[in-house]
Write a protein that holds these residues in place. Structure first.
Motif, PDB file in Angstrom:
ATOM      1  N   ALA A  45       0.841  -1.202   0.000  1.00  0.00           N
ATOM      2  CA  ALA A  45       0.000   0.000   0.000  1.00  0.00           C
ATOM      3  C   ALA A  45       0.878   1.255   0.000  1.00  0.00           C
ATOM      4  O   ALA A  45       0.582   2.232  -0.692  1.00  0.00           O
ATOM      5  CB  ALA A  45      -0.931   0.009   1.208  1.00  0.00           C
ATOM      6  N   ALA A  46       1.981   1.204   0.743  1.00  0.00           N
ATOM      7  CA  ALA A  46       2.898   2.358   0.782  1.00  0.00           C
ATOM      8  C   ALA A  46       3.484   2.606  -0.601  1.00  0.00           C
ATOM      9  O   ALA A  46       3.589   3.754  -1.051  1.00  0.00           O
ATOM     10  CB  ALA A  46       4.005   2.123   1.804  1.00  0.00           C
ATOM     11  N   ASP A  47       3.848   1.537  -1.319  1.00  0.00           N
ATOM     12  CA  ASP A  47       4.371   1.686  -2.688  1.00  0.00           C
ATOM     13  C   ASP A  47       3.329   2.302  -3.612  1.00  0.00           C
ATOM     14  O   ASP A  47       3.633   3.186  -4.415  1.00  0.00           O
ATOM     15  CB  ASP A  47       4.782   0.315  -3.263  1.00  0.00           C
ATOM     16  N   VAL A  48       2.110   1.805  -3.507  1.00  0.00           N
ATOM     17  CA  VAL A  48       1.042   2.322  -4.370  1.00  0.00           C
ATOM     18  C   VAL A  48       0.796   3.808  -4.088  1.00  0.00           C
ATOM     19  O   VAL A  48       0.625   4.608  -5.011  1.00  0.00           O
ATOM     20  CB  VAL A  48      -0.255   1.502  -4.198  1.00  0.00           C
ATOM     21  N   CYS A  49       0.799   4.181  -2.816  1.00  0.00           N
ATOM     22  CA  CYS A  49       0.608   5.596  -2.464  1.00  0.00           C
ATOM     23  C   CYS A  49       1.704   6.447  -3.097  1.00  0.00           C
ATOM     24  O   CYS A  49       1.428   7.483  -3.704  1.00  0.00           O
ATOM     25  CB  CYS A  49       0.639   5.794  -0.942  1.00  0.00           C
ATOM     26  N   GLN A  50       2.943   5.975  -2.975  1.00  0.00           N
ATOM     27  CA  GLN A  50       4.048   6.769  -3.513  1.00  0.00           C
ATOM     28  C   GLN A  50       3.918   6.926  -5.033  1.00  0.00           C
ATOM     29  O   GLN A  50       4.092   8.020  -5.570  1.00  0.00           O
ATOM     30  CB  GLN A  50       5.386   6.126  -3.151  1.00  0.00           C
ATOM     31  N   THR A  51       3.582   5.832  -5.708  1.00  0.00           N
ATOM     32  CA  THR A  51       3.392   5.903  -7.158  1.00  0.00           C
ATOM     33  C   THR A  51       2.270   6.879  -7.514  1.00  0.00           C
ATOM     34  O   THR A  51       2.395   7.696  -8.435  1.00  0.00           O
ATOM     35  CB  THR A  51       3.047   4.512  -7.733  1.00  0.00           C
TER      36      THR A  51
END
Lengths: 188, 144
Positions: A45-51
């Motif tokens: 989820a953290a990766d998706v937010c950053q993207t």
């Protein structure tokens, strides 16, 4: 006074980091809720937010209707979450089930809830189907996601959100009731 | 009293409770907010370059599970999974390709004579810069 989103977008497109931070503050909870609502673990989820935020940086010059930013963010986060979820699922060869392998609330989440009713309710939320789970997560985010953004992310007319919300909450109550939590428990 | 009016307050109560629970059980991690704010530094580099359009690819090609295709400006780049490795294919094959991640500077990628490359141990948001003789193009950010 709260600055209108449209002005923040204009200032951010002009390079103003403070305006950008304010856009982030107003939407970080919603973007997170979309990724978690799709069943991603916290790291994914953290990766998706950053993207999602990196994509808004790329896109901010092209935004004509600033109010559409919320819906744009929710839609990008949702699409990106699904792609990541599908890929993670495929990589662990867990295609037999619609549920994501890692979506159950981890002990670290549950341990933060001291009230037994809260713990059960939080577990029941994860048992709902993706659409309900995402809708309720978005409504429960801080600040709550605007209806227009929910409508865009879930591809439903804004007019259907109220009835869908009602149905999803009823399903949540039903699941909770099966585990001994009554409506009276929840209202107190 | 119609049923809707009876249900309404209790719906609101339940949502309030979910808000409270969500705030304590699963708040936005501070590092996620920090990275969102930090994303803004990637802004200035973005304005000049042509951007490739993205299309999700679904299917299998020779044992590889297709992920994404970027196209535009006479360039295409597609990505696929092969047992945990990320396989890329760029056309035209002589293009120079660089990988960018938010936390590190761009790194060159070895592309073979047919335009194929393999990346291991890549996670998180990435994007590709493709350098051609006449112009440079960049893909959207994607989560790997």
């Amino acid at each position: 006074m709260t600055e209108p989103l449209s002005e923040l977008v204009v200032r951010a497109a002009d390079g103003d980091q403070m305006a950008w931070n304010e856009i982030v503050d107003r939407h970080a909870g919603m973007v997170w809720s979309v990724a978690r609502g799709a069943g991603l673990d916290r790291a994914s989820a953290a990766d998706v937010c950053q993207t999602t935020w990196l994509r808004l940086v790329e896109h901010i010059d092209e935004i004509r209707e600033a109010e559409a930013v919320s819906g744009w963010l929710a839609t990008v986060a949702r699409r990106e979450s699904w792609r990541v979820a599908r890929r993670r699922n495929r990589l662990v060869l867990d295609e037999t089930t619609e549920r994501m392998p890692d979506e159950d609330p981890g002990p670290d989440e549950l341990v933060r809830l001291t009230d037994r009713r809260d713990r059960i309710l939080w577990e029941c939320l994860d048992e709902l189907r993706d659409r309900c789970r995402t809708l309720l997560r978005m409504l429960a985010s801080d600040p709550p996601a605007p209806y227009t953004a929910i409508g865009e992310a879930l591809e439903m007319p804004v007019g259907s959100i109220g009835p869908t919300r009602q149905r999803c909450l009823a399903q949540l109550r039903e699941l909770a009731e099966k585990r001994g939590i009554t409506t009276a428990d929840l209202d107190s | 009293m119609p049923p809707d009016d009876r249900r309404r307050p209790s719906e609101e109560l339940l949502l309030d409770r979910l808000r409270r629970i969500s705030g304590s059980a699963d708040p936005v991690p501070p590092e996620v907010t920090a990275l969102a704010q930090g994303a803004f530094i990637h802004r200035s580099a973005d304005t000049q370059m042509a951007r490739l359009l993205e299309e999700e690819s679904i299917g299998i090609r020779g044992g590889e599970a297709l992920l994404l295709t970027f196209t535009g400006e006479g360039v295409s780049l597609n990505l696929a999974d092969d047992e945990g490795s990320l396989i890329g294919h760029v056309s035209p094959p002589h293009a120079r390709v660089e990988l960018e991640s938010p936390a590190s500077s761009n790194t060159g990628i070895d592309v073979d004579e047919v335009g194929r490359f393999t990346l291991d141990d890549v996670t998180g948001p990435i994007r590709f810069h493709i350098h051609l003789e006449k112009q440079d193009v960049v893909t959207f950010w994607v989560t790997i």
